[in-house]
Design a protein around this motif. Structure first.
Motif, PDB file in Angstrom:
ATOM      1  N   ASN A 132       8.894   6.541   2.066  1.00  0.00           N
ATOM      2  CA  ASN A 132       8.225   7.734   1.610  1.00  0.00           C
ATOM      3  C   ASN A 132       8.187   9.139   2.137  1.00  0.00           C
ATOM      4  O   ASN A 132       8.297  10.112   1.413  1.00  0.00           O
TER       5      ASN A 132
ATOM      6  N   GLN B 137      -3.475  13.378   0.538  1.00  0.00           N
ATOM      7  CA  GLN B 137      -3.586  11.950   0.670  1.00  0.00           C
ATOM      8  C   GLN B 137      -2.427  11.153   1.479  1.00  0.00           C
ATOM      9  O   GLN B 137      -2.369  10.249   2.135  1.00  0.00           O
ATOM     10  N   ALA B 138      -1.322  11.611   1.123  1.00  0.00           N
ATOM     11  CA  ALA B 138      -0.178  11.302   1.817  1.00  0.00           C
ATOM     12  C   ALA B 138      -0.135  11.482   3.257  1.00  0.00           C
ATOM     13  O   ALA B 138       0.276  10.894   4.190  1.00  0.00           O
TER      14      ALA B 138
ATOM     15  N   ALA C  28      -1.659   8.750   5.312  1.00  0.00           N
ATOM     16  CA  ALA C  28      -0.683   7.782   5.832  1.00  0.00           C
ATOM     17  C   ALA C  28       0.130   8.124   6.965  1.00  0.00           C
ATOM     18  O   ALA C  28       0.149   7.021   7.865  1.00  0.00           O
TER      19      ALA C  28
ATOM     20  N   LEU D  94       6.948   2.820   4.750  1.00  0.00           N
ATOM     21  CA  LEU D  94       6.448   4.109   5.280  1.00  0.00           C
ATOM     22  C   LEU D  94       7.505   5.125   5.263  1.00  0.00           C
ATOM     23  O   LEU D  94       7.624   6.310   4.958  1.00  0.00           O
TER      24      LEU D  94
ATOM     25  N   ALA E  77       1.279   9.467  -3.999  1.00  0.00           N
ATOM     26  CA  ALA E  77       0.803  10.570  -3.278  1.00  0.00           C
ATOM     27  C   ALA E  77       1.815  11.291  -2.718  1.00  0.00           C
ATOM     28  O   ALA E  77       1.888  12.449  -2.551  1.00  0.00           O
ATOM     29  N   HIS E  78       3.085  10.720  -2.431  1.00  0.00           N
ATOM     30  CA  HIS E  78       4.237  11.029  -1.780  1.00  0.00           C
ATOM     31  C   HIS E  78       4.711  11.618  -3.048  1.00  0.00           C
ATOM     32  O   HIS E  78       5.812  12.737  -2.602  1.00  0.00           O
TER      33      HIS E  78
ATOM     34  N   GLN F 153       0.047   4.827  -2.246  1.00  0.00           N
ATOM     35  CA  GLN F 153       0.648   5.993  -1.406  1.00  0.00           C
ATOM     36  C   GLN F 153       1.933   6.486  -1.987  1.00  0.00           C
ATOM     37  O   GLN F 153       2.468   7.766  -1.576  1.00  0.00           O
TER      38      GLN F 153
ATOM     39  N   TRP G  37       0.895  -1.419   0.102  1.00  0.00           N
ATOM     40  CA  TRP G  37       0.075  -0.105  -0.005  1.00  0.00           C
ATOM     41  C   TRP G  37       0.758   1.345  -0.005  1.00  0.00           C
ATOM     42  O   TRP G  37       0.797   2.257  -0.830  1.00  0.00           O
ATOM     43  N   ALA G  38       1.925   1.171   1.033  1.00  0.00           N
ATOM     44  CA  ALA G  38       2.821   2.521   1.148  1.00  0.00           C
ATOM     45  C   ALA G  38       3.349   2.662  -0.598  1.00  0.00           C
ATOM     46  O   ALA G  38       3.553   3.660  -0.868  1.00  0.00           O
TER      47      ALA G  38
END
Ligand SMILES: N[C@@H](CCC(=O)N[C@@H](CS)C(=O)NCC(=O)O)C(=O)O
Length: 302
Positions: A180, A146-147, A150, A177, A103-104, A100, A95-96
């Protein structure tokens, strides 16, 4: 056998692997490649796979962190999938490093100017990934939002005082995580986004704990050293199956969803939910095995 990392300093996925070396206290060889194609020292072994990072262990070449981290697991040092989460670390990492990650990218790069990125980088990312700088800039506030989700969920997880997402030991999910946020923190124009993430309760301490693992023992190696390491070893025996409709020995090309990079072409040795392995003949009669995760890879007859 010394694992060799093909990487460049600014790559967040490479930072993930450098931090994994640190968490496992491993010695490793560093081979710096350009941040744009062509990358001949890398692609002569991978076939076409041009993304970063790649790890070579003897005559075995691992593409994508989804294949690299499981390969590092068999080397000495603490597990990257510690209990109680165990394989759930993969779920968090995917997911990260999946939705994600984009998003990052927005949180990190949305405020950069074309001059900061450089013409070669912009052209490369446009051609390979369809990057549109104007659209990225316009989407930056949305992507940063979004980021931040997380970061919020991570802060919520750490709220009971645990050191890492699964408890006392860090794992692949923490690394994903972490890389990112490392990416956002490394870009000066994204300082406000990084600060917002790290201001959440427990986040700055968690980030500092992750950074404290360092990168293990790194030493620079040359492309010739890497080729010699491949020649001096045979690929490890392959375990796993070949799911229908694919067949053992068939000539296939492996590409990645969302990129236009050249396929890595070879003879299929494994293709199941554990991953993909192809055998490739390289210059001078050398055979290497190139490994990919199954997730995100497209297999086509070649
Ligand atoms: N799913 C891949 C993603 C790797 C990735 O997107 N890496 C970026 C750099 S951080 C990349 O390859 N960019 C193009 C390049 O370096 O040539 C992984 O987990 O390793």
């Amino acid at each position: 056998m010394l694992p060799i990392l093909y990487h460049y300093p600014a790559s967040p996925f490479a930072e993930l692997v450098r931090a994994a070396f640190g968490a496992k206290h491993l010695a490793w060889g560093s081979l710096i490649v350009p941040n744009v194609l062509p990358k001949p020292d890398q692609t002569r072994l991978t076939g076409g796979y041009g993304r970063t990072p790649v790890v070579q262990i003897g005559a075995d070449i691992y593409c994508d962190t989804g294949a690299i981290l499981p390969a590092l697991e068999s080397l000495p040092g603490p597990s990257l999938y510690p209990a109680p989460l165990g394989p759930l670390h993969r779920l968090v990492a995917s997911w990260a490093n999946g939705p994600q990650f984009f998003a990052h990218v927005g949180a990190a790069m949305g405020g950069m100017t074309p001059v900061m990125m450089g013409e070669a980088f912009i052209k490369d990312r446009q051609a390979r990934f369809g990057m549109d700088l104007g659209a990225l800039g316009r989407a930056a506030p949305h992507l940063a939002g979004q980021a931040l989700v997380a970061a919020r969920w991570l802060a919520d997880t750490l709220a009971d005082g645990r050191a890492f997402i699964g408890g006392d030991a860090p794992g692949a999910g923490d690394l994903a995580l972490y890389s990112n946020i490392w990416f956002v923190k490394a870009v000066p124009t994204a300082a406000a986004n990084a600060a917002a993430m790290l201001a959440m309760p427990g986040m700055a301490d968690w980030f500092a704990r992750m950074a404290a693992f360092g990168h293990g023992q790194r030493r620079e190696v040359t492309p010739e050293d890497a080729l010699a390491a491949a020649r001096a070893n045979s690929p490890a025996p392959v375990t796993g199956n070949i799911d229908a409709p694919y067949a053992a020995g068939m000539q296939v090309g492996i590409t990645q969803e969302g990129t236009r990079d050249e396929p890595s072409i070879g003879r299929l040795l494994r293709c199941d939910s554990t991953g993909i392995t192809i055998a490739r003949k390289v210059e001078g009669g050398l055979t290497v095995h190139v490994h990919f995760p199954r997730l995100g890879q497209v297999v086509s007859p070649a």
